[in-house]
Design a protein around this motif. Structure first.
Motif, PDB file in Angstrom:
ATOM      1  N   SER A  32     108.803  42.087  -1.049  1.00  0.00           N
ATOM      2  CA  SER A  32     108.145  41.408   0.074  1.00  0.00           C
ATOM      3  C   SER A  32     109.129  40.650   0.953  1.00  0.00           C
ATOM      4  O   SER A  32     108.958  40.604   2.170  1.00  0.00           O
ATOM      5  CB  SER A  32     107.042  40.478  -0.431  1.00  0.00           C
ATOM      6  N   SER A  47     111.980  38.565  -3.491  1.00  0.00           N
ATOM      7  CA  SER A  47     110.657  38.441  -4.097  1.00  0.00           C
ATOM      8  C   SER A  47     109.872  39.723  -3.892  1.00  0.00           C
ATOM      9  O   SER A  47     110.103  40.445  -2.923  1.00  0.00           O
ATOM     10  CB  SER A  47     109.878  37.281  -3.474  1.00  0.00           C
ATOM     11  N   SER A  49     106.349  42.355  -5.768  1.00  0.00           N
ATOM     12  CA  SER A  49     105.183  42.493  -6.634  1.00  0.00           C
ATOM     13  C   SER A  49     105.199  43.858  -7.320  1.00  0.00           C
ATOM     14  O   SER A  49     105.850  44.790  -6.868  1.00  0.00           O
ATOM     15  CB  SER A  49     103.895  42.323  -5.825  1.00  0.00           C
ATOM     16  N   THR A  51     102.381  46.592  -9.222  1.00  0.00           N
ATOM     17  CA  THR A  51     100.946  46.865  -9.323  1.00  0.00           C
ATOM     18  C   THR A  51     100.439  46.800 -10.759  1.00  0.00           C
ATOM     19  O   THR A  51      99.295  46.422 -11.001  1.00  0.00           O
ATOM     20  CB  THR A  51     100.587  48.234  -8.728  1.00  0.00           C
ATOM     21  N   SER A  53     101.805  45.401 -14.612  1.00  0.00           N
ATOM     22  CA  SER A  53     102.893  44.671 -15.266  1.00  0.00           C
ATOM     23  C   SER A  53     103.655  45.580 -16.227  1.00  0.00           C
ATOM     24  O   SER A  53     103.068  46.397 -16.924  1.00  0.00           O
ATOM     25  CB  SER A  53     102.368  43.429 -15.995  1.00  0.00           C
ATOM     26  N   VAL A  78     108.631  39.000 -15.091  1.00  0.00           N
ATOM     27  CA  VAL A  78     107.659  38.921 -13.999  1.00  0.00           C
ATOM     28  C   VAL A  78     106.594  37.888 -14.361  1.00  0.00           C
ATOM     29  O   VAL A  78     106.440  37.509 -15.525  1.00  0.00           O
ATOM     30  CB  VAL A  78     107.001  40.297 -13.729  1.00  0.00           C
ATOM     31  N   SER A  80     102.907  37.542 -14.692  1.00  0.00           N
ATOM     32  CA  SER A  80     101.686  38.350 -14.765  1.00  0.00           C
ATOM     33  C   SER A  80     100.422  37.505 -14.737  1.00  0.00           C
ATOM     34  O   SER A  80      99.323  38.055 -14.765  1.00  0.00           O
ATOM     35  CB  SER A  80     101.696  39.204 -16.035  1.00  0.00           C
ATOM     36  N   PRO A  87      98.342  43.365 -12.015  1.00  0.00           N
ATOM     37  CA  PRO A  87      99.386  43.144 -11.019  1.00  0.00           C
ATOM     38  C   PRO A  87     100.164  41.874 -11.316  1.00  0.00           C
ATOM     39  O   PRO A  87      99.647  40.949 -11.969  1.00  0.00           O
ATOM     40  CB  PRO A  87      98.622  43.037  -9.698  1.00  0.00           C
ATOM     41  N   CYS A  88     101.395  41.820 -10.868  1.00  0.00           N
ATOM     42  CA  CYS A  88     102.234  40.649 -11.106  1.00  0.00           C
ATOM     43  C   CYS A  88     103.239  40.487  -9.967  1.00  0.00           C
ATOM     44  O   CYS A  88     103.380  41.365  -9.121  1.00  0.00           O
ATOM     45  CB  CYS A  88     102.936  40.748 -12.456  1.00  0.00           C
ATOM     46  N   THR A  89     103.907  39.356  -9.975  1.00  0.00           N
ATOM     47  CA  THR A  89     104.908  39.065  -8.950  1.00  0.00           C
ATOM     48  C   THR A  89     106.234  38.713  -9.622  1.00  0.00           C
ATOM     49  O   THR A  89     106.280  38.430 -10.824  1.00  0.00           O
ATOM     50  CB  THR A  89     104.460  37.877  -8.071  1.00  0.00           C
ATOM     51  N   SER A  91     110.418  36.958  -8.588  1.00  0.00           N
ATOM     52  CA  SER A  91     111.333  36.353  -7.641  1.00  0.00           C
ATOM     53  C   SER A  91     112.639  36.085  -8.375  1.00  0.00           C
ATOM     54  O   SER A  91     112.620  35.630  -9.520  1.00  0.00           O
ATOM     55  CB  SER A  91     110.742  35.052  -7.096  1.00  0.00           C
TER      56      SER A  91
END
Length: 130
Positions: A32, A47, A49, A51, A53, A78, A80, A87-89, A91
């Motif tokens: 992102s 950073s 994401s 879809t 984990s 990540v 979660s 999904p998770c993000t 950074s």
């Protein structure tokens, strides 16, 4: 499986890979920030994401120079939100000052199969480091 490639210098780079699960969900990694070919100063943060984990909530993170030199590889946890398989993000801050790296770099985030180490999903960003 869908693959995305880019030419950087004289090399062809796999920059993205999305696979589909048996129950028809896409497994992909999206960066992102920063945007593709952004100029960044040291340190900088990437950073994105995922879809679905990854196994043990861990991605592989690799930094390459355009000639294919692997600069660093490390695991990345990540976030979660406690939901397995959802999904998770992520950074990560990068500081390439000690390595003396300037110019283009390719930063890849990979979801690797726990069974055989093959790539399940890949997201990457090409940045210009100053």
């Amino acid at each position: 499986e869908t693959q995305t490639y880019r030419i950087l210098g004289t090399s062809l780079w796999l920059t993205g890979m999305t696979t589909r699960t048996p129950d028809s969900h896409d497994r992909s990694i999206t960066i992102s920030t920063p945007f593709e070919e952004a100029s960044v100063t040291k340190p900088f943060t990437v950073s994105g994401s995922v879809t679905i984990s990854p196994f043990e909530n861990t991605l592989a993170c690799r930094i390459y120079l355009p000639d294919g030199t692997l600069v660093n590889e490390a695991p990345l946890m990540v976030d979660s939100g406690g939901e397995m398989g959802g999904p998770c993000t992520f950074s990560r801050e990068f500081d390439l000052s000690n390595a003396g790296i300037t110019g283009p770099v390719i930063i890849q985030f990979l979801d690797l199969s726990a069974a055989d180490g093959s790539t399940i999903a890949l997201g990457s960003v090409i940045l210009k480091v100053h």
